[in-house]
Design an enzyme around this catalytic site. Structure first.
Site, short mmCIF file in Angstrom:
data_model
loop_
_atom_site.label_atom_id
_atom_site.label_comp_id
_atom_site.label_asym_id
_atom_site.label_seq_id
_atom_site.Cartn_x
_atom_site.Cartn_y
_atom_site.Cartn_z
N SER A 40 62.72 -35.34 24.63
CA SER A 40 63.10 -36.23 23.53
C SER A 40 64.39 -37.00 23.77
O SER A 40 64.72 -37.90 23.01
CB SER A 40 63.20 -35.46 22.21
N MET A 41 65.13 -36.66 24.83
CA MET A 41 66.29 -37.48 25.17
C MET A 41 65.87 -38.82 25.77
O MET A 41 66.70 -39.66 26.10
CB MET A 41 67.22 -36.73 26.12
#
Length: 292
Positions: free
Chosen positions: A94-95
């Site tokens: 999710s980064m």
């Protein structure tokens, strides 16, 4: 990779950003850092290894352009006992979202849209998306809701701030619908295919009235594709990754780099590390570029 239901598993993979950067190594004291205190970094990581919290790690400390600590710990894979290496590649998961938001803001700075523009101006499939009003407050999943018209359009700002109300696999009346959407995704799907189907699901709440972590950044990724005329992968590569020298960051890792990929783990029910299995959609030739 995230294990939350709504998350799409094919996010970016990257090597430590130290690898391409033109940094010099030097003595800690030369930049005002205590070599003795730096030993606490290794001690901290060793405690986590001994407690079974992690399989391995890379640690680095840089000050004033000088690398004063750069070390490896543990293994890249517990079963194979592959020692951690300094050029190991890790999953960003999710980064990837901040990169997508950077891409959006780059296009915004070029005057391609206003943050207050309705996303339907560029993705017309969101023009008529209704809102699911649950029959019971704080309802999770199920079919107990009534469809109501949206009181306002979803804007790009709503997507950036996770206030669009998109169907989510974490809460709200659309949980089951969102989980099915993720489960039904085919290996051949593109981001455009997925976003079109997401737009068919009702919203969890009126846009701009609440906050909820969900697939908004995937919609932003599709926005970047439509506005730029490039795939999200191509935009990232040509506009962000190549200029920054991030030559080891990919949506799908080339076969030649697979030996550098560190296995990902999660805490199991017995507190032991369990390997996260590669997505069933994972393919070196994949074309699904998840902005989230």
């Amino acid at each position: 990779m995230r294990t939350i239901t709504f998350s799409l598993s094919l996010a970016l993979l990257t090597a430590p950003i130290l690898q391409p950067a033109p940094l010099n190594s030097g003595r800690p004291e030369s930049v005002g850092i205590s070599a003795e205190r730096l030993q606490r970094v290794n001690a901290l990581v060793q405690r986590h290894l001994a407690q079974g919290n992690i399989a391995g790690a890379i640690t680095a400390v840089v000050r004033r352009g000088t690398i004063v600590h750069f070390d490896t710990h543990g293994v890249m894979d517990l079963e194979k006992k592959t020692p951690m290496r300094k050029d190991a590649i890790f999953r960003l998961a999710s980064m990837t979202k901040p990169l997508t938001s950077i891409a959006v803001m780059m296009l915004h700075e070029e005057g391609r849209f206003l943050l207050t523009d309705p996303v339907a101006k560029f993705l017309p499939e969101f023009r008529m998306t209704p809102v699911a009003v649950p029959h019971q407050p704080h309802q999770r999943g199920g079919e107990g809701y009534t469809l109501m018209p949206a009181e306002r359009p979803i804007t790009i700002q709503h997507l950036l701030s996770h206030t669009a109300g998109l169907a989510s696999g974490t809460s709200g009346p659309t949980m089951q619908l969102a989980a099915k959407l993720a489960a039904d995704r085919k290996a051949s799907d593109t981001l455009a295919d997925y976003i079109a189907r997401l737009a068919e699901l009702p919203l969890n709440f009126q846009p701009g009235t609440a906050w909820e972590y969900g697939p908004a950044t995937d919609v932003l990724g599709r926005l970047v594709e439509v506005v730029s005329g490039q795939s999200l992968d191509e935009f990232f590569r040509t506009r962000i990754l190549n200029p920054l020298g991030m030559k080891d960051t990919h949506f799908y890792l080339p076969a030649a780099k697979m030996d550098r990929l560190a296995s990902a783990y999660k805490q199991g029910t017995d507190s032991k590390l369990e390997k996260l299995q590669p997505s069933r959609h994972e393919d070196p030739n994949g074309k699904f570029y998840s902005g989230g």
